[in-house]
Enzyme design. Structure first.
Site: not given
Length: 192
Positions: A12-14, A17, A70, A145, A148, A173-174
């Protein structure tokens, strides 16, 4: 089968996350390692397809066990928009744009969905996590982020951005998708 103790890569580039996933993983004694590189995303209306394709392509580059996540925000009154285009929408019309689209609409129900895909080159498996809720009337909170600050999970009065990471992960959810992954990983990991 996976060897016990192998770190799972996260593409991930986030940064937010990854921090969130790392915090969730601690609850399951799973070590994650941030993989830096471009996540290749196909254009699709299906989060699971996007996640699976990205995981397959990432494996070709990194050649190690990894996960790709995703996620999307689905707003009922907007025919499930932005859905798989959540990141693009966040970066274009933003939070204020979604609130503007919902002006005067009473039904603000929405849900977040994560499609978390694991692959080790032998298998590929996707785990879905969903949290139902509603879109707030205004931007609230400065934690978290993405969307949210406008998402209120079912059973709460606060947005995700008004919660600590630990509180958010009780609903997230994650976190739900990762819990399913952790359960799978327990049976897929070699026993000592």
């Amino acid at each position: 089968m996976l060897r016990r103790g192998v770190k799972i890569g996260v593409l991930t580039n986030n940064e937010n996350k990854f921090i969130e996933l790392k915090e969730i993983a601690k609850n399951f004694n799973i070590e994650l390692e941030h993989l830096r590189g471009e996540k290749i995303e196909i254009q699709s209306d299906d989060l699971e397809e996007i996640s699976r394709t990205a995981a397959n392509l990432a494996y070709l580059i990194f050649r190690r066990p990894l996960i790709v996540d995703d996620s999307g925000l689905f707003v009922q009154a907007l025919q499930n928009f932005p859905g798989p285009y959540t990141n693009f929408v966040k970066n274009t019309i933003g939070l204020k744009g979604i609130l503007k689209l919902l002006e005067g609409i009473k039904d603000r129900s929405a849900y977040f969905m994560t499609a978390l895909t694991f692959t080790d080159g032998k298998i590929i498996k996707t785990f879905i996590g969903i949290v139902k809720g509603a879109i707030s009337e205004e931007i609230r909170g400065n934690l978290g982020f993405g969307f949210d600050p406008i998402f209120i999970p079912e059973g709460e009065k606060r947005t995700f951005a008004e919660m600590s990471l630990e509180e958010k992960n009780r609903y997230s959810h994650r976190a739900r998708a990762f819990a399913k992954f952790a359960e799978f990983l327990e049976s897929y990991t070699e026993k000592e």
